[in-house]
Design an enzyme around this catalytic site. Structure first.
Site, PDB file in Angstrom:
ATOM      1  N   ASP A  68      -3.302   6.434  -4.186  1.00  0.00           N
ATOM      2  CA  ASP A  68      -3.385   5.924  -2.823  1.00  0.00           C
ATOM      3  C   ASP A  68      -2.507   6.828  -1.964  1.00  0.00           C
ATOM      4  O   ASP A  68      -1.278   6.721  -2.016  1.00  0.00           O
ATOM      5  CB  ASP A  68      -2.822   4.500  -2.804  1.00  0.00           C
ATOM      6  CG  ASP A  68      -3.787   3.506  -2.216  1.00  0.00           C
ATOM      7  OD1 ASP A  68      -4.814   3.921  -1.667  1.00  0.00           O
ATOM      8  OD2 ASP A  68      -3.504   2.305  -2.291  1.00  0.00           O
ATOM      9  N   ARG A 116       3.102   7.901  -2.077  1.00  0.00           N
ATOM     10  CA  ARG A 116       3.824   7.481  -3.295  1.00  0.00           C
ATOM     11  C   ARG A 116       4.699   8.577  -3.891  1.00  0.00           C
ATOM     12  O   ARG A 116       5.520   8.297  -4.763  1.00  0.00           O
ATOM     13  CB  ARG A 116       2.814   7.049  -4.376  1.00  0.00           C
ATOM     14  CG  ARG A 116       1.607   6.266  -3.886  1.00  0.00           C
ATOM     15  CD  ARG A 116       1.987   4.939  -3.286  1.00  0.00           C
ATOM     16  NE  ARG A 116       0.819   4.116  -2.987  1.00  0.00           N
ATOM     17  CZ  ARG A 116       0.861   2.972  -2.349  1.00  0.00           C
ATOM     18  NH1 ARG A 116       2.023   2.504  -1.927  1.00  0.00           N
ATOM     19  NH2 ARG A 116      -0.231   2.278  -2.100  1.00  0.00           N
ATOM     20  N   ARG A 119      -2.888   2.725   9.961  1.00  0.00           N
ATOM     21  CA  ARG A 119      -3.574   3.391   8.841  1.00  0.00           C
ATOM     22  C   ARG A 119      -5.002   3.760   9.237  1.00  0.00           C
ATOM     23  O   ARG A 119      -5.622   4.616   8.599  1.00  0.00           O
ATOM     24  CB  ARG A 119      -3.604   2.479   7.610  1.00  0.00           C
ATOM     25  CG  ARG A 119      -2.241   2.215   6.994  1.00  0.00           C
ATOM     26  CD  ARG A 119      -2.328   1.091   5.958  1.00  0.00           C
ATOM     27  NE  ARG A 119      -3.191   1.436   4.841  1.00  0.00           N
ATOM     28  CZ  ARG A 119      -3.650   0.543   3.953  1.00  0.00           C
ATOM     29  NH1 ARG A 119      -3.343  -0.738   4.075  1.00  0.00           N
ATOM     30  NH2 ARG A 119      -4.425   0.940   2.964  1.00  0.00           N
ATOM     31  N   LYS A 145     -12.804   2.927   2.697  1.00  0.00           N
ATOM     32  CA  LYS A 145     -12.271   1.582   2.474  1.00  0.00           C
ATOM     33  C   LYS A 145     -11.894   0.947   3.818  1.00  0.00           C
ATOM     34  O   LYS A 145     -11.627   1.674   4.775  1.00  0.00           O
ATOM     35  CB  LYS A 145     -11.068   1.634   1.529  1.00  0.00           C
ATOM     36  CG  LYS A 145      -9.848   2.393   2.052  1.00  0.00           C
ATOM     37  CD  LYS A 145      -8.770   2.466   0.998  1.00  0.00           C
ATOM     38  CE  LYS A 145      -7.483   3.050   1.582  1.00  0.00           C
ATOM     39  NZ  LYS A 145      -6.441   3.225   0.554  1.00  0.00           N
ATOM     40  N   HIS A 146     -11.949  -0.387   3.958  1.00  0.00           N
ATOM     41  CA  HIS A 146     -12.197  -1.445   2.981  1.00  0.00           C
ATOM     42  C   HIS A 146     -13.433  -2.194   3.461  1.00  0.00           C
ATOM     43  O   HIS A 146     -13.348  -2.876   4.480  1.00  0.00           O
ATOM     44  CB  HIS A 146     -11.020  -2.393   2.892  1.00  0.00           C
ATOM     45  CG  HIS A 146      -9.688  -1.716   2.672  1.00  0.00           C
ATOM     46  ND1 HIS A 146      -8.973  -1.091   3.705  1.00  0.00           N
ATOM     47  CD2 HIS A 146      -8.931  -1.559   1.537  1.00  0.00           C
ATOM     48  CE1 HIS A 146      -7.844  -0.604   3.214  1.00  0.00           C
ATOM     49  NE2 HIS A 146      -7.785  -0.869   1.904  1.00  0.00           N
ATOM     50  N   HIS A 148      -3.011  -8.757   0.447  1.00  0.00           N
ATOM     51  CA  HIS A 148      -2.105  -8.625  -0.691  1.00  0.00           C
ATOM     52  C   HIS A 148      -1.449  -9.965  -1.029  1.00  0.00           C
ATOM     53  O   HIS A 148      -1.042 -10.185  -2.167  1.00  0.00           O
ATOM     54  CB  HIS A 148      -1.000  -7.592  -0.399  1.00  0.00           C
ATOM     55  CG  HIS A 148      -1.499  -6.185  -0.319  1.00  0.00           C
ATOM     56  ND1 HIS A 148      -2.052  -5.659   0.829  1.00  0.00           N
ATOM     57  CD2 HIS A 148      -1.526  -5.195  -1.247  1.00  0.00           C
ATOM     58  CE1 HIS A 148      -2.397  -4.401   0.599  1.00  0.00           C
ATOM     59  NE2 HIS A 148      -2.087  -4.103  -0.643  1.00  0.00           N
ATOM     60  N   ASP A 181     -11.197  -3.366  -4.383  1.00  0.00           N
ATOM     61  CA  ASP A 181      -9.775  -3.193  -4.115  1.00  0.00           C
ATOM     62  C   ASP A 181      -9.038  -3.807  -5.304  1.00  0.00           C
ATOM     63  O   ASP A 181      -9.640  -4.430  -6.189  1.00  0.00           O
ATOM     64  CB  ASP A 181      -9.400  -3.855  -2.784  1.00  0.00           C
ATOM     65  CG  ASP A 181      -8.159  -3.254  -2.137  1.00  0.00           C
ATOM     66  OD1 ASP A 181      -7.420  -2.513  -2.831  1.00  0.00           O
ATOM     67  OD2 ASP A 181      -7.902  -3.535  -0.960  1.00  0.00           O
TER      68      ASP A 181
END
Length: 362
Positions: free
Chosen positions: A80, A88, A144, A174-175, A187, A259
């Protein structure tokens, strides 16, 4: 209890998260028995605070171990990696600005990003975001997205995908069918969006349609309930959304990926019998289990794999559905390059840092 061969069949439909910078006994067991067709990395998989050559070597060792235990020469090695707050990797990998700032730089930033991802052995990036920043209070998408209207979001997402593609990285839209208008975070809970199909056509679907027209090979589902389209289940499980809209209306022929199944919006559903079959029957081909949320144990992954095997045995999941999904995944995997981990030249990283600065000022 499902046999190892039955569990292994689920591995053809699984992108699995790894617990840390080295393989735990649970990782080794899952990689060896389930043999997932891909892995997804997070910050916990990189040795942070160490010099570049040290953490890179550690990450190369992890990659080598993963291939050793899965016995797969070809895999989806995924990250990601959108820029902004969704990065990350440790330094000196470039932290490019969030999508909303990229504008005319989206293509060249994606090309530079692809160079860096390839140096990490990554061949698939879970980007671009095709959502629209239409809800200012959105806690999960926001900047984003590439724009606050369908046209700018579509153009930015398209340019970014083409940049990834042209430098040898597989991209994913996405999404689907859109997470930009929510004020809830999937989440931690199941968002509900009371949009009609016609409203989706006029806004949310436009960036996805644009990406499908340039043959993006993957589309990721969203864990959101759209009661005016399917009042029973979220998009990841919805035949009206995945089959009728995505496959039939928009003509998408590629791989549909969920997802993360560890997300709270849907995690409880996926430990109930028949859920994975329902998602496959709806049109989902590939499933992400990140093990990055709420310390998800490997046993949860096994429960989903066993439910997959049970559904095949009891006839609630037809062999033809599984085979069609497997063929779509294998067709993509054949086209997916396999990269080795290697250090980037300092001059390349300096050029990318300058591009990141230039993008921030556009």
């Amino acid at each position: 209890m499902a046999s190892s061969q039955q569990l292994n069949r689920f591995g053809h439909h699984l992108i699995l998260g790894i617990s840390g910078t080295t393989l735990s006994d649970e990782d080794k067991r899952a990689l060896g028995e389930l043999k997932p067709i891909g892995v997804i990395f997070f910050a916990k998989n990189f040795l942070d605070g160490a010099p570049y050559e040290v953490w890179l070597q550690k990450f190369q060792d992890l990659n080598n171990q993963i291939r050793q235990y899965t016995e797969r020469e070809s895999m989806f090695v995924t990250l990601d990696h959108e820029g902004g707050r969704v990065v990350r990797t440790p330094p000196p990998i470039t932290r490019f600005p969030q999508a909303l700032l990229l504008r005319s730089h989206a293509y060249e930033v994606a090309k530079a990003t692809a160079v860096e991802l390839k140096s990490l052995g990554i061949n698939l990036s879970w980007a671009p975001v095709a959502d629209i920043f239409s809800q200012p209070n959105n806690p999960v998408i926001g900047s984003r997205a590439f724009g606050s209207n369908p046209e700018t979001a579509a153009q930015g997402a398209r340019d970014y995908y083409l940049g990834l593609r042209d430098s040898g990285i597989i991209g994913c839209a996405k999404h689907f069918p859109g997470h930009g208008d929510t004020s809830q975070d999937s989440h931690v809970e199941l968002p509900v969006l009371n949009l009609t199909l016609e409203e989706l056509r006029l806004r949310e679907l436009i960036p996805f349609k644009t990406l499908i027209e340039v043959q993006i090979p993957l589309v990721m589902t969203v864990h959101i309930l759209f009661p005016k389209i399917d009042p029973d289940v979220p998009a990841t499980l919805s035949q009206p959304i995945l089959n009728n809209i995505l496959r039939e209306e928009l003509g998408f022929k590629g791989v549909v990926v969920s997802d993360d199944l560890d997300m709270k919006a849907i995690s409880d559903m996926f430990i109930q019998a028949g859920t994975v079959a329902r998602s496959l029957n709806a049109g989902c081909d590939l499933f992400i289990v990140s093990r990055n949320i709420n310390s998800s144990s490997i046993e949860r992954t096994y429960r989903i794999a066993e439910d997959f095997a049970d559904s095949l045995s009891n006839g609630s999941l037809d062999e033809s559905v599984v085979e069609a999904a497997r063929e779509r995944i294998e067709k993509l995997l054949v086209l997916t390059p396999q990269y080795t981990v290697q250090a980037l030249d300092k001059d390349i990283l300096l050029q990318h840092a300058q591009l990141a600065i230039a993008s921030s000022y556009s």
